[in-house]
Motif scaffolding. Structure first.
Motif, PDB file in Angstrom:
ATOM      1  N   MET A   1      -0.330   8.071   2.652  1.00  0.00           N
ATOM      2  CA  MET A   1      -0.737   8.360   1.268  1.00  0.00           C
ATOM      3  C   MET A   1      -1.365   9.754   1.187  1.00  0.00           C
ATOM      4  O   MET A   1      -1.077  10.523   0.265  1.00  0.00           O
ATOM      5  N   PHE A   2      -2.219  10.062   2.139  1.00  0.00           N
ATOM      6  CA  PHE A   2      -2.896  11.368   2.131  1.00  0.00           C
ATOM      7  C   PHE A   2      -1.877  12.517   2.230  1.00  0.00           C
ATOM      8  O   PHE A   2      -2.050  13.561   1.609  1.00  0.00           O
ATOM      9  N   SER A   3      -0.832  12.301   3.060  1.00  0.00           N
ATOM     10  CA  SER A   3       0.155  13.371   3.265  1.00  0.00           C
ATOM     11  C   SER A   3       1.260  13.321   2.217  1.00  0.00           C
ATOM     12  O   SER A   3       2.202  14.117   2.290  1.00  0.00           O
ATOM     13  N   ARG A   4       1.157  12.398   1.288  1.00  0.00           N
ATOM     14  CA  ARG A   4       2.094  12.257   0.167  1.00  0.00           C
ATOM     15  C   ARG A   4       3.474  11.777   0.623  1.00  0.00           C
ATOM     16  O   ARG A   4       4.455  11.944  -0.110  1.00  0.00           O
TER      17      ARG A   4
ATOM     18  N   LEU B   1      -1.979  -3.376  -0.886  1.00  0.00           N
ATOM     19  CA  LEU B   1      -2.933  -3.362   0.233  1.00  0.00           C
ATOM     20  C   LEU B   1      -2.881  -4.674   1.015  1.00  0.00           C
ATOM     21  O   LEU B   1      -2.909  -4.677   2.246  1.00  0.00           O
TER      22      LEU B   1
ATOM     23  N   VAL C   1       4.486   6.693  -1.610  1.00  0.00           N
ATOM     24  CA  VAL C   1       4.106   6.621  -3.020  1.00  0.00           C
ATOM     25  C   VAL C   1       4.017   5.153  -3.425  1.00  0.00           C
ATOM     26  O   VAL C   1       4.927   4.368  -3.157  1.00  0.00           O
ATOM     27  N   VAL C   2       2.900   4.809  -4.047  1.00  0.00           N
ATOM     28  CA  VAL C   2       2.662   3.429  -4.483  1.00  0.00           C
ATOM     29  C   VAL C   2       2.441   3.422  -5.990  1.00  0.00           C
ATOM     30  O   VAL C   2       1.722   4.267  -6.516  1.00  0.00           O
ATOM     31  N   GLU C   3       3.073   2.488  -6.674  1.00  0.00           N
ATOM     32  CA  GLU C   3       2.861   2.311  -8.111  1.00  0.00           C
ATOM     33  C   GLU C   3       2.710   0.818  -8.397  1.00  0.00           C
ATOM     34  O   GLU C   3       3.275  -0.008  -7.689  1.00  0.00           O
TER      35      GLU C   3
ATOM     36  N   VAL D   1      -1.957  -2.133  -6.923  1.00  0.00           N
ATOM     37  CA  VAL D   1      -2.403  -1.543  -5.649  1.00  0.00           C
ATOM     38  C   VAL D   1      -3.024  -2.611  -4.745  1.00  0.00           C
ATOM     39  O   VAL D   1      -2.885  -2.577  -3.521  1.00  0.00           O
TER      40      VAL D   1
ATOM     41  N   ASP E   1      -2.724   4.638   4.945  1.00  0.00           N
ATOM     42  CA  ASP E   1      -3.593   5.582   4.234  1.00  0.00           C
ATOM     43  C   ASP E   1      -3.217   7.026   4.587  1.00  0.00           C
ATOM     44  O   ASP E   1      -3.209   7.908   3.725  1.00  0.00           O
ATOM     45  N   ALA E   2      -2.903   7.241   5.867  1.00  0.00           N
ATOM     46  CA  ALA E   2      -2.527   8.594   6.296  1.00  0.00           C
ATOM     47  C   ALA E   2      -1.257   9.048   5.578  1.00  0.00           C
ATOM     48  O   ALA E   2      -1.141  10.208   5.165  1.00  0.00           O
TER      49      ALA E   2
ATOM     50  N   ARG F   1       0.254  -4.611   3.075  1.00  0.00           N
ATOM     51  CA  ARG F   1       0.120  -3.668   4.194  1.00  0.00           C
ATOM     52  C   ARG F   1      -0.750  -4.262   5.311  1.00  0.00           C
ATOM     53  O   ARG F   1      -0.389  -4.228   6.495  1.00  0.00           O
TER      54      ARG F   1
ATOM     55  N   ARG G   1       3.206   1.432  13.364  1.00  0.00           N
ATOM     56  CA  ARG G   1       3.207   2.663  14.157  1.00  0.00           C
ATOM     57  C   ARG G   1       2.615   3.837  13.400  1.00  0.00           C
ATOM     58  O   ARG G   1       2.317   4.873  13.992  1.00  0.00           O
ATOM     59  N   VAL G   2       2.508   3.718  12.095  1.00  0.00           N
ATOM     60  CA  VAL G   2       1.859   4.756  11.291  1.00  0.00           C
ATOM     61  C   VAL G   2       0.798   4.078  10.421  1.00  0.00           C
ATOM     62  O   VAL G   2       0.867   2.871  10.168  1.00  0.00           O
ATOM     63  N   ASP G   3      -0.140   4.870   9.969  1.00  0.00           N
ATOM     64  CA  ASP G   3      -1.235   4.358   9.146  1.00  0.00           C
ATOM     65  C   ASP G   3      -0.890   4.588   7.665  1.00  0.00           C
ATOM     66  O   ASP G   3      -0.588   5.718   7.271  1.00  0.00           O
TER      67      ASP G   3
END
Lengths: 326, 180
Positions: B115-118, B130, B121-123, B126, B112-113, B133, B108-110
Motif C-alpha cells: 500500500m505504501f509503495s502504491r 484487512l 490498491v484497495v477500494e 477496508v 501495508d508495504a 489479509r 511473502r510480501v507485506d
C-alpha cells in the motif's frame, strides 16, 4: 546484549518472529483489551497457550499486551484477560491502566508486569510510582524522548527500560491521544484501534488516491507518490499558512543507527512495532535487527539490508531520539 | 536463512502486455473450475480462515490482477468466479500485479508495504480486506502445493515446476526466501 522484542498479530507471525531470532514476542487477545484490535488479528486463548508452548520450547518469551483502558461497565473483560494470560504462562503482562496494574499485582503477585507505552510514563517519578506500587519490572518508554533523556531516566529508575527501534511512529502522548476518537468515536486507548478500518475509505480520483477517515479527508496521494496510514496525525491539511503535514510526515521510526547509543544509555530491550503487519515484515525486520545487534556486540560494521520497503511513506526517521527542534 | 547483507528487494515483475493480450481470447470457464477447486481445497485445509474473517465471512471480494485480461470474484463460502471485468456490488476490490497478489497469498510480501509503495490498491470495505489479509497471512499457504493438487498423479512434477517458476520470479526481484 539488549533483548529484541518482536510483534506478532497471528500465530504464524509469532513463529516467523521466533525463526528470525526474537528474544521475546509480544501479542494480545482478539478483543478490545489490546491496542491492536484489528479484524482478523490477534490470539484466541487456545492460540496463546500454543504460542507460549512453542516460544518456550525455542527459548523465547511471550509478553501479553493488555494495554487498553477498561470501560467502567466492562472491567471484567480486562480482568479475565489478565487472569487468562497469567494462567497460560505469559512471561510478562504489558499493562497501561493503573487499576488493571493493581488488579494484576494483587491477584498474580508472582507475575512479571511491564508498563505499556500507552501509560506514557516518561519521567523517573512516574516510573517509580509503577515500580513501588505494583512491582512493575520494566517500562516501555514513549517515542517522544531523546537518547540523553532515555539515559537519564534509565539511570534514575528502578525499572528496566524498553524503547521502540522500528515501525509506526506515534508522535502524540500515547494513551492520551484523542484524534482517532474525534474522527470516528473509536480510539487505541479504549477500543484498541487507531483509525479503525471500518471508518477508512480509499477513493481513486483523477488526482490520485484519496484517503478518508470518518468522512474527513486525510490525504491525497499522486499515482507515484508513496502513501502512509490514514491517521489524522499523518494527514496533509490545508491551513491559512499553506498545505502540508501539520503534525508529522508519513514516515516510520528506524533507530538502527542509534543502537550503540541506546545500549550505552542502559536500555534493556529494543521493541519493534507492527503487530498489524504481515509475516514478511516480521521476518525481515526482526532478522535485520538481530543482525545489527550481533554486529554491535562483535564491534563489526553491520552491512544490512535497507528496511525502506517496509516504511510508511517509504521514508524513515530517528524521530525524537535525535531531537533537534528543542 | 537469507543473506542479511543482501540489498532490499525490488518490485516483483509484471506479465508483459503482449502476453496478457494473447491471453485475452482464452475461455474463462476451465480456469474458473480449476481455481474454484483449489479455493475449496484451501478452505477445507485451513478452516481457521473462516474464524479470522469473522463478520466478513460472507463478503464478496473482487480481485483484479492489473497485468491480466481477467479478474476474480471470491467469496469465503467458498466460491470463485473468473470474469472479464469486475461487477458492481462487491464489498471490496483489490488490485495489484499477479506476482504481488500471489506473493500476498503466500505471505511473502507485506500488504501495508505494498500500500505504501502504491503497488496495491484497495477500494470498498477496508475492514473486510484487512480481515482477509490477516486470515490468509496466518494460513501460511503454499501455492505450489495447492496448485499441484490439480494434476493428480502428476502432482509431484507439477509442484516442482511451480516451485521453480516461483523461485525464478522471486530471484528476479531480489526477494529472498525470508517468509518461508
Amino acid at each position: 546484549m539488549m533483548e529484541l522484542i518482536c510483534p506478532a498479530g497471528t500465530p504464524a507471525a509469532l513463529k516467523s518472529a521466533i525463526d528470525a531470532g526474537a528474544d521475546a514476542i509480544y501479542c494480545g487477545f482478539n478483543d478490545e483489551t489490546n491496542a491492536r484490535n484489528f479484524p482478523g488479528l490477534n490470539f484466541s486463548r487456545d492460540e496463546l497457550r500454543k504460542g507460549i508452548a512453542l516460544a518456550h520450547g525455542r527459548g523465547a518469551k511471550i509478553l501479553v499486551a493488555i494495554n487498553t483502558f477498561p470501560r467502567a461497565s466492562a472491567v471484567d473483560i480486562w480482568h479475565r484477560a489478565v487472569d487468562d494470560a497469567a494462567s497460560a504462562g505469559a512471561d510478562a503482562l504489558i499493562l497501561a491502566d493503573i487499576g488493571l496494574m493493581d488488579y494484576a499485582a494483587r491477584r498474580h503477585p508472582n507475575q512479571r508486569l511491564h508498563v505499556s507505552v500507552q501509560a506514557a510514563a516518561a519521567n523517573p517519578d512516574a516510573i517509580a510510582f509503577y515500580a513501588e506500587n505494583f512491582g512493575a519490572r520494566r517500562v516501555v518508554l514513549p517515542r517522544v524522548l531523546s537518547v540523553p533523556e532515555i539515559a537519564e531516566i534509565t539511570r534514575e529508575s528502578a525499572c528496566e527500560t524498553e524503547v521502540f527501534v522500528f515501525g509506526g511512529l506515534c508522535v502524540m502522548a500515547e494513551g492520551r491521544c484523542s484524534l482517532s476518537s474525534y474522527a470516528t468515536g473509536k480510539s487505541p486507548n479504549m477500543q484498541g484501534v487507531c483509525s479503525p478500518p471500518s471508518h477508512v475509505t480509499y477513493e481513486q480520483t483523477a488526482e490520485g488516491t484519496k484517503s478518508s477517515l470518518g468522512g474527513f479527508t486525510i490525504n491525497r496521494f499522486g499515482s507515484s507518490e508513496p502513501a502512509g496510514y490514514p491517521t489524522l496525525c499523518k494527514g496533509r491539511f490545508s491551513t491559512a499558512q499553506g498545505a502540508g503535514y501539520i503534525f508529522e510526515d508519513p514516515v516510520s521510526l528506524d533507530a538502527t543507527t542509534l543502537l550503540k547509543g541506546l545500549r550505552d544509555a542502559g536500555v534493556t530491550a529494543l521493541k519493534i512495532e507492527g503487530r498489524q503487519r504481515g509475516r514478511a515484515y516480521v521476518e525481515s525486520v526482526v532478522r535485520h535487527f538481530r543482525h545489527a545487534l550481533a554486529a554491535l556486540e562483535s564491534g563489526s560494521e553491520a552491512e544490512i539490508a535497507s528496511l525502506k520497503p517496509f516504511t510508511e511513506g517509504q521514508a524513515s526517521t530517528v524521530g525524537a531520539y535525535r531531537k533537534t527542534w528543542r | 536463512m537469507n543473506d542479511p547483507s543482501a540489498a532490499s528487494p525490488g518490485p516483483l515483475p509484471t506479465i508483459p502486455p503482449l502476453v496478457a493480450l494473447a491471453m485475452r481470447p482464452l475461455p474463462l470457464l476451465p480456469l474458473q473450475l480449476a481455481l474454484g477447486g483449489v479455493l475449496q481445497r484451501i478452505y477445507r485445509r485451513n478452516p481457521a480462515i473462516f474464524d479470522r474473517l469473522g463478520d466478513h465471512a460472507r463478503a464478496r471480494f473482487g480481485i483484479k490482477p492489473i497485468d491480466l485480461p481477467f479478474a476474480f470474484v471470491v467469496e469465503a463460502r467458498p466460491r470463485l468466479s473468473v470474469v472479464r471485468d469486475l461487477p458492481r456490488g462487491l464489498d471490496a476490490r483489490i488490485s495489484a500485479s499477479l506476482a504481488n497478489l500471489l506473493a500476498l497469498l503466500e505471505g511473502r510480501v507485506d500488504g501495508d508495504a505494498l500500500m505504501f509503495s502504491r503497488e496495491l490498491v484497495v477500494e470498498g470495505d477496508v475492514e473486510a480486506v484487512l480481515a482477509l489479509r490477516n486470515a490468509i497471512d496466518d494460513a501460511q499457504l503454499d501455492l505450489a502445493e495447492e496448485l499441484s493438487s490439480l494434476f493428480g498423479p502428476l502432482g509431484a512434477p507439477a509442484r516442482r515446476a511451480f516451485e521453480a517458476t516461483r523461485g525464478r520470479v522471486i530471484a528476479s526481484s531480489g526477494h529472498g526466501e525470508q517468509s518461508r
